[in-house]
Design an enzyme around this catalytic site. Sequence first.
Site: not given
Length: 491
Positions: A437-438
């Site tokens: 996600n990051y």
Amino acid sequence: MKDSDYATKPVFVKNFMDGFKAALKNGPHAFITDFSKCDFTKMYMHFLAIREKKKEMTSEEKKRIKAQKDIDEEPYTWATIDGRREKVGNFRVEPPGLFRGRGEHPKMGKIKRRVVPEDITINIGKDAKVPEPPAGHSWKAVIHNDTATWLAGWNDVINVKDWKYVQFGATSTVKAESDQKKYEKARSLHKYIEKIRKDYKRNMMSESKEMAQLAVATYLVDKLALRAGGEKDEDLADTVGVCTLRAGHIKFMDDNVIEFDFLGKDSIQYLQQHKIDEVAYKCLQRFVQGKGPDVDIFDHVDPQKVNAHLQTLMPGLTIKVFRTYNASITLDRLLKDTKKNDTTLQKKATYDAANKEVAILCNHQKGVSKAHDAQMEKLAEKKKDLAKQVAEMKKKTDDKNQKKKLAALKERQSKLAIQMNMKEELKTVSLGTSKINYLDPRITLSWCKRHEVPPNVVFTKALIDKFHWAMDCEMEFSFVQEDAVEVKPAE
DNA sequence: GTACAGACTTGGAACAATATTA
DNA sequence: TAATATTGTTCCAAGTCTGTAC
């Protein structure tokens, strides 16, 4: 569920019994009212036996069953959007069961009833053929909303206000495009970050309480990658983010150090000490002055206000972009330490170390596995054994290969030490979440190209598929764009 | 401005598959 | 070759943020 610790929690037991009693009310078992007198062992053994049977299957059998399942499910795993046939993510509705809310969730243990076709809204193109509901049933509604990407949805049966959606899968164009946009936005934050940091440093000293709180909240978001923290209903677990931090969640230590101790998303504890900016430290002291431990620190701001202010500084900027930005730029920075002549294994270790740093920044945790202690003990045994072997080898002066053998043993010792260290350090750190996600995949993939590391060393097959849009990025890709000036992390 | 519905992303745990070790 | 450990995938809960209505 029986051997999880849910069954020991009074809230869980009460909610379960309320549902259970209601289900039994009009039948022959209505006399069952006391959980402590119930013995579910037979049911438990039944499911245990099924699991055992599964385990005993040969791998050929398992493969055959899996293949058949894939064939049966195939028709439900694709949807056509703008003429493209793409993978659907969660095409199954959630089965009935007991609600497993995280942390001290007031609704844990409630019975999740079965979702039926009459609950389901289908979102489909005007001219497309509507899928047949199961025989004897009908859909709740069929709509044609071409501005939303969901394919079907229903009201969650526990938190009735919430919706559950059937969405396209991670490899689909809609998801890929939105992922790409997310990382481009985070990347462009770098061009504004200096201005933003100047802005909040100045505003911390503002006379206006709202302005000062806005500034300190933004500072914490930037420095510690905290989440926004929206207001939550009473009937959810009590967790917080920046805007909902309460006076009792922070402790003032010497030398501008603050200890943060609160439950964040998923009731994961955030327990970290940080030396922070002197002005911010004083501001926080002022904000909590005269407040009891249960009173909001930031009583003049909320995520909407913080985001609105951020958008005066950079178009489209919101609080969560800081998490993406700081995670990605940390990886970018740490990967620069990769040594050209290292082996692939050593390069992977550098990558994992950077990944770990990001996971700690974002407070991505996991529960310690039940077997952890036993496994560590085993390794410790191994360590002892190796030490013994080394001692014995040292005595064998007549062995002409003594030196060689000794070196090999020493090598094994050092490898084991590294392994033990890593295992202990990572026992509560979850590396996967930031990868998914990051971390801008182009940072990873360009690094792979520069250092001749095959992508599958750091990405699973599913991640390689998800990040297909980033696969052909330039070898020289840099998260920090060329025209950007050098910026140090927030202090 | 505020509350809330709606839509989408993010998150850890459970489960499944695969690799490693004894 | 079975037991154990590790890695990968699925599940679904729990966040963030936007748009709309008042």
